[in-house]
Design a protein around this motif. Sequence first.
Motif, PDB file in Angstrom:
ATOM      1  N   GLY A 624       0.809  -1.208   0.000  1.00  0.00           N
ATOM      2  CA  GLY A 624       0.000   0.000   0.000  1.00  0.00           C
ATOM      3  C   GLY A 624       0.843   1.258   0.000  1.00  0.00           C
ATOM      4  O   GLY A 624       2.051   1.220  -0.261  1.00  0.00           O
ATOM      5  N   THR A 625       0.215   2.382   0.294  1.00  0.00           N
ATOM      6  CA  THR A 625       0.886   3.685   0.255  1.00  0.00           C
ATOM      7  C   THR A 625       1.322   4.116   1.655  1.00  0.00           C
ATOM      8  O   THR A 625       0.780   3.655   2.660  1.00  0.00           O
ATOM      9  CB  THR A 625      -0.057   4.750  -0.339  1.00  0.00           C
ATOM     10  OG1 THR A 625      -1.224   4.874   0.499  1.00  0.00           O
ATOM     11  CG2 THR A 625      -0.483   4.375  -1.746  1.00  0.00           C
ATOM     12  N   PRO A 626       2.290   5.023   1.765  1.00  0.00           N
ATOM     13  CA  PRO A 626       2.827   5.393   3.075  1.00  0.00           C
ATOM     14  C   PRO A 626       1.803   6.092   3.963  1.00  0.00           C
ATOM     15  O   PRO A 626       1.058   6.965   3.520  1.00  0.00           O
ATOM     16  CB  PRO A 626       3.973   6.359   2.733  1.00  0.00           C
ATOM     17  CG  PRO A 626       4.268   6.128   1.292  1.00  0.00           C
ATOM     18  CD  PRO A 626       2.982   5.714   0.660  1.00  0.00           C
ATOM     19  N   ASN A 627       1.775   5.710   5.218  1.00  0.00           N
ATOM     20  CA  ASN A 627       1.079   6.458   6.267  1.00  0.00           C
ATOM     21  C   ASN A 627       2.186   7.040   7.131  1.00  0.00           C
ATOM     22  O   ASN A 627       2.705   6.365   8.022  1.00  0.00           O
ATOM     23  CB  ASN A 627       0.157   5.532   7.070  1.00  0.00           C
ATOM     24  CG  ASN A 627      -0.626   6.272   8.134  1.00  0.00           C
ATOM     25  OD1 ASN A 627      -0.099   7.164   8.807  1.00  0.00           O
ATOM     26  ND2 ASN A 627      -1.884   5.915   8.303  1.00  0.00           N
ATOM     27  N   PHE A 628       2.587   8.266   6.829  1.00  0.00           N
ATOM     28  CA  PHE A 628       3.796   8.815   7.427  1.00  0.00           C
ATOM     29  C   PHE A 628       3.786   8.802   8.954  1.00  0.00           C
ATOM     30  O   PHE A 628       4.772   8.368   9.574  1.00  0.00           O
ATOM     31  CB  PHE A 628       4.049  10.225   6.908  1.00  0.00           C
ATOM     32  CG  PHE A 628       5.263  10.871   7.514  1.00  0.00           C
ATOM     33  CD1 PHE A 628       6.533  10.393   7.243  1.00  0.00           C
ATOM     34  CD2 PHE A 628       5.135  11.957   8.381  1.00  0.00           C
ATOM     35  CE1 PHE A 628       7.664  10.976   7.808  1.00  0.00           C
ATOM     36  CE2 PHE A 628       6.250  12.547   8.953  1.00  0.00           C
ATOM     37  CZ  PHE A 628       7.521  12.064   8.672  1.00  0.00           C
ATOM     38  N   PRO A 629       2.705   9.238   9.635  1.00  0.00           N
ATOM     39  CA  PRO A 629       2.751   9.215  11.110  1.00  0.00           C
ATOM     40  C   PRO A 629       2.981   7.805  11.658  1.00  0.00           C
ATOM     41  O   PRO A 629       3.718   7.630  12.643  1.00  0.00           O
ATOM     42  CB  PRO A 629       1.369   9.754  11.511  1.00  0.00           C
ATOM     43  CG  PRO A 629       0.932  10.578  10.351  1.00  0.00           C
ATOM     44  CD  PRO A 629       1.461   9.871   9.151  1.00  0.00           C
ATOM     45  N   GLN A 630       2.373   6.795  11.019  1.00  0.00           N
ATOM     46  CA  GLN A 630       2.564   5.426  11.484  1.00  0.00           C
ATOM     47  C   GLN A 630       3.992   4.943  11.235  1.00  0.00           C
ATOM     48  O   GLN A 630       4.618   4.313  12.102  1.00  0.00           O
ATOM     49  CB  GLN A 630       1.565   4.501  10.777  1.00  0.00           C
ATOM     50  CG  GLN A 630       0.129   4.662  11.234  1.00  0.00           C
ATOM     51  CD  GLN A 630      -0.081   4.158  12.657  1.00  0.00           C
ATOM     52  OE1 GLN A 630       0.624   3.263  13.133  1.00  0.00           O
ATOM     53  NE2 GLN A 630      -1.043   4.742  13.352  1.00  0.00           N
ATOM     54  N   LEU A 631       4.495   5.217  10.047  1.00  0.00           N
ATOM     55  CA  LEU A 631       5.858   4.808   9.737  1.00  0.00           C
ATOM     56  C   LEU A 631       6.858   5.479  10.669  1.00  0.00           C
ATOM     57  O   LEU A 631       7.798   4.843  11.163  1.00  0.00           O
ATOM     58  CB  LEU A 631       6.191   5.149   8.285  1.00  0.00           C
ATOM     59  CG  LEU A 631       5.417   4.374   7.216  1.00  0.00           C
ATOM     60  CD1 LEU A 631       5.752   4.921   5.823  1.00  0.00           C
ATOM     61  CD2 LEU A 631       5.735   2.885   7.281  1.00  0.00           C
ATOM     62  N   LEU A 632       6.673   6.754  10.905  1.00  0.00           N
ATOM     63  CA  LEU A 632       7.580   7.507  11.775  1.00  0.00           C
ATOM     64  C   LEU A 632       7.590   6.923  13.181  1.00  0.00           C
ATOM     65  O   LEU A 632       8.657   6.666  13.757  1.00  0.00           O
ATOM     66  CB  LEU A 632       7.162   8.974  11.810  1.00  0.00           C
ATOM     67  CG  LEU A 632       8.071   9.928  12.584  1.00  0.00           C
ATOM     68  CD1 LEU A 632       9.454   9.987  11.942  1.00  0.00           C
ATOM     69  CD2 LEU A 632       7.447  11.327  12.634  1.00  0.00           C
ATOM     70  N   ALA A 633       6.397   6.678  13.741  1.00  0.00           N
ATOM     71  CA  ALA A 633       6.306   6.172  15.112  1.00  0.00           C
ATOM     72  C   ALA A 633       6.936   4.786  15.233  1.00  0.00           C
ATOM     73  O   ALA A 633       7.646   4.486  16.202  1.00  0.00           O
ATOM     74  CB  ALA A 633       4.847   6.130  15.549  1.00  0.00           C
ATOM     75  N   ARG A 634       6.690   3.941  14.255  1.00  0.00           N
ATOM     76  CA  ARG A 634       7.176   2.562  14.368  1.00  0.00           C
ATOM     77  C   ARG A 634       8.675   2.465  14.141  1.00  0.00           C
ATOM     78  O   ARG A 634       9.357   1.670  14.791  1.00  0.00           O
ATOM     79  CB  ARG A 634       6.401   1.668  13.405  1.00  0.00           C
ATOM     80  CG  ARG A 634       4.914   1.657  13.764  1.00  0.00           C
ATOM     81  CD  ARG A 634       4.116   0.715  12.914  1.00  0.00           C
ATOM     82  NE  ARG A 634       2.686   1.020  13.023  1.00  0.00           N
ATOM     83  CZ  ARG A 634       1.727   0.136  12.828  1.00  0.00           C
ATOM     84  NH1 ARG A 634       2.017  -1.110  12.519  1.00  0.00           N
ATOM     85  NH2 ARG A 634       0.454   0.496  12.925  1.00  0.00           N
ATOM     86  N   TRP A 635       9.210   3.263  13.212  1.00  0.00           N
ATOM     87  CA  TRP A 635      10.658   3.226  13.035  1.00  0.00           C
ATOM     88  C   TRP A 635      11.385   3.886  14.209  1.00  0.00           C
ATOM     89  O   TRP A 635      12.480   3.466  14.572  1.00  0.00           O
ATOM     90  CB  TRP A 635      11.056   3.871  11.708  1.00  0.00           C
ATOM     91  CG  TRP A 635      11.402   2.839  10.668  1.00  0.00           C
ATOM     92  CD1 TRP A 635      12.313   1.831  10.782  1.00  0.00           C
ATOM     93  CD2 TRP A 635      10.836   2.727   9.352  1.00  0.00           C
ATOM     94  NE1 TRP A 635      12.355   1.084   9.612  1.00  0.00           N
ATOM     95  CE2 TRP A 635      11.473   1.606   8.724  1.00  0.00           C
ATOM     96  CE3 TRP A 635       9.878   3.448   8.647  1.00  0.00           C
ATOM     97  CZ2 TRP A 635      11.158   1.203   7.425  1.00  0.00           C
ATOM     98  CZ3 TRP A 635       9.581   3.048   7.353  1.00  0.00           C
ATOM     99  CH2 TRP A 635      10.210   1.939   6.753  1.00  0.00           C
ATOM    100  N   LEU A 636      10.778   4.898  14.817  1.00  0.00           N
ATOM    101  CA  LEU A 636      11.400   5.500  15.996  1.00  0.00           C
ATOM    102  C   LEU A 636      11.402   4.543  17.181  1.00  0.00           C
ATOM    103  O   LEU A 636      12.244   4.654  18.077  1.00  0.00           O
ATOM    104  CB  LEU A 636      10.677   6.798  16.373  1.00  0.00           C
ATOM    105  CG  LEU A 636      11.029   8.023  15.531  1.00  0.00           C
ATOM    106  CD1 LEU A 636      10.157   9.212  15.930  1.00  0.00           C
ATOM    107  CD2 LEU A 636      12.511   8.375  15.667  1.00  0.00           C
ATOM    108  N   ALA A 637      10.482   3.582  17.183  1.00  0.00           N
ATOM    109  CA  ALA A 637      10.412   2.609  18.274  1.00  0.00           C
ATOM    110  C   ALA A 637      11.467   1.521  18.144  1.00  0.00           C
ATOM    111  O   ALA A 637      11.743   0.797  19.108  1.00  0.00           O
ATOM    112  CB  ALA A 637       9.021   1.970  18.317  1.00  0.00           C
ATOM    113  N   LEU A 638      12.077   1.406  16.975  1.00  0.00           N
ATOM    114  CA  LEU A 638      13.121   0.401  16.779  1.00  0.00           C
ATOM    115  C   LEU A 638      14.466   0.937  17.256  1.00  0.00           C
ATOM    116  O   LEU A 638      14.690   2.145  17.276  1.00  0.00           O
ATOM    117  CB  LEU A 638      13.204   0.029  15.298  1.00  0.00           C
ATOM    118  CG  LEU A 638      11.989  -0.705  14.708  1.00  0.00           C
ATOM    119  CD1 LEU A 638      12.182  -0.956  13.220  1.00  0.00           C
ATOM    120  CD2 LEU A 638      11.736  -2.021  15.441  1.00  0.00           C
ATOM    121  N   PRO A 639      15.376   0.045  17.614  1.00  0.00           N
ATOM    122  CA  PRO A 639      16.673   0.512  18.123  1.00  0.00           C
ATOM    123  C   PRO A 639      17.500   1.221  17.054  1.00  0.00           C
ATOM    124  O   PRO A 639      17.281   1.066  15.868  1.00  0.00           O
ATOM    125  CB  PRO A 639      17.354  -0.795  18.576  1.00  0.00           C
ATOM    126  CG  PRO A 639      16.672  -1.887  17.802  1.00  0.00           C
ATOM    127  CD  PRO A 639      15.255  -1.424  17.614  1.00  0.00           C
TER     128      PRO A 639
END
Length: 639
Positions: A624-639
């Motif tokens: 699908g297409t990017p959901n920027f707020p979701q992508l940002l939050a989830r990548w920031l949660a990774l080490p």
Amino acid sequence: MLFLRLVSLVLLSGSGVVLAEPRISPSVIHEKRTYTPAGWSRARRHEASAILPLRIGLVQSNMDKLEELLLDVSWPESPNYGKHWSVGKVVETFSPSRETVDTVRGWLGDSGIEPSRIKLSGAKTWIEINVTVEEAERLLGTEYHVYSHSSGKEHVACDSYELPEHVSKHVDIVLPSIHFDAVVKRDGGSSHTLSNIGQPGVGLVPKTTGTISSILTELETCDEQITLACLRALYEVVYVPVATSKNSFGIVEYTPQAYLQTDLDMFFGNFTPNLVGTAPTMASIDGGYAQTEYTGFDYNGESDLDLQYGMSLVDPLPVTLYQTGDMVEGASFNNFLDAIDGSFCAFEGGDDPYYDATYPDPYGGGYEGAPSGPENCGTATPAYVISTSYSYNEADLSPAYAARQCAEYAKLGLMGTTVLYSSGDDGVAGNDDLCLNSDGSQTANGTMFNPGFPGTCPYITSVGATQVNPGASVAEPESACMQVIYSGGGFSNYFAMPSYQASAVEYYLTTYPPPYSTSQYNATGSRAFPDVSANGANYVVAIDGDFYLVYGTSASSPVTGSILTLVNDARLAAGKSPIGFINPTIYSSAFYGAFNDITTGSNPGCGTIGFNATAGWDPATGLGTPNFPQLLARWLALP
């Protein structure tokens, strides 16, 4: 191992190769071509005394562990996630073994090639020898012919070639051999390259319905014209980069494709005023520059599109333009890879002269090299995100050539670079709407689906296209793009399915089984694409002093790259690593729901409606297409 090899055993039959007694082994067919590409015909047997620059691509070490090693730094649950490798570690890990080098050298020596004629590349990945056609035919148990192209150009090739069995396992590819040009070469009397990846009409190029007289600025009209405001609303992009000194975003263009500064300023003046007068940071590769000799949509459309949207979406981060190839020789993807990955360079920084542009220009008039060497080799720093809006059909290249190039994208992933490629604009058909026939040839009336490359490489992220449906607003779901272009997608004929996407693809095939037979597409556990998608219809782009409506995955890739660059910015600002190779992460359960699922539309081609967009991953729009707020939050949660 991901790469499918086409190797079958045959008996040694009068090849004339003389081997020392201890090294005798039966010959095997190493590569074989089943058809002559469209436009080419056999003209004559090659002159026996003519010189061939024979190049032997050596098998690299640890290729069987490539996916495992890449997953180790890319899988979100790995303890080594984000711990990317240095260039030195990459070179050390994958350089061919001493046994491989010695075996091939020994075979050549036993076959009468003096040691002084055998040259090994700096990275030990290629051996080069200049031989006569007669010598090459004896070495390889083959016959070389000259082929003529409908354009009048000529090319040297054979139908198949053999190697001793004990040598074959140490060799990826021999050139020139069965392969036809990705870059169609000049002869001595021609003034320019006929067709390289940047020439108008070659490979993937954006499409247009023409100029527009006025720009629509309301979000309610994004179904008619896509602007920056539409994209930011569609993907909820609200972010201003802060780690600009640490971050990087690169866009690749192939000469003669080039931007015009007047076009950039025209676009910026309407949409990003603070960028007026700003140019991308030029990284010239093999004489690349923003040429102005040839203008018009066919020469400026791609670069103008990529840079106007890429630069605006990541502003104030500078964008690096990797302008590749000069006006005379042009370039291929391997020329670009040479420049950003020195370990991939062939002998003295050059590529094979029958597949890629060679520098310095052997005919004169083109790029003659820089003080650092004849060809750019490891001279350009790879950006953290690199977007390319060009492609071949997978069938244009041999499995061995495609596999060797694909491995280099994995190495870039190991070093922390995200590599994006457009998936194609002709649905399940290839560029120029060509489909495959059972003999491997490509024609407009073929019935077999024709996947694109590098989109099928499992180590890049392939980007398909969506659209705002006619009459809809940005608040409503998009569909697969079905205006002017169709999102490229399907299944590879060369590469096996990587483990990271197995669950998503198997769910699709089980829940929404395509109504096609295995004679139409490869459903036998192969790499599926695209991985993600973004809008690819009705872009407002300034080109040669007018605003055009532009269509294509050519737009989808740089937009996706821009959004991922913003994610990198936030991670770098937080003291974390860049996201690197994203596919294992985005297919993981940790990212479920991080993309806007596209469930309508399809990607027609080859006399079919193609694959339907469905819930979950599908071969028209990927995840699908990017959901920027979701992508940002989830990548920031990774080490």
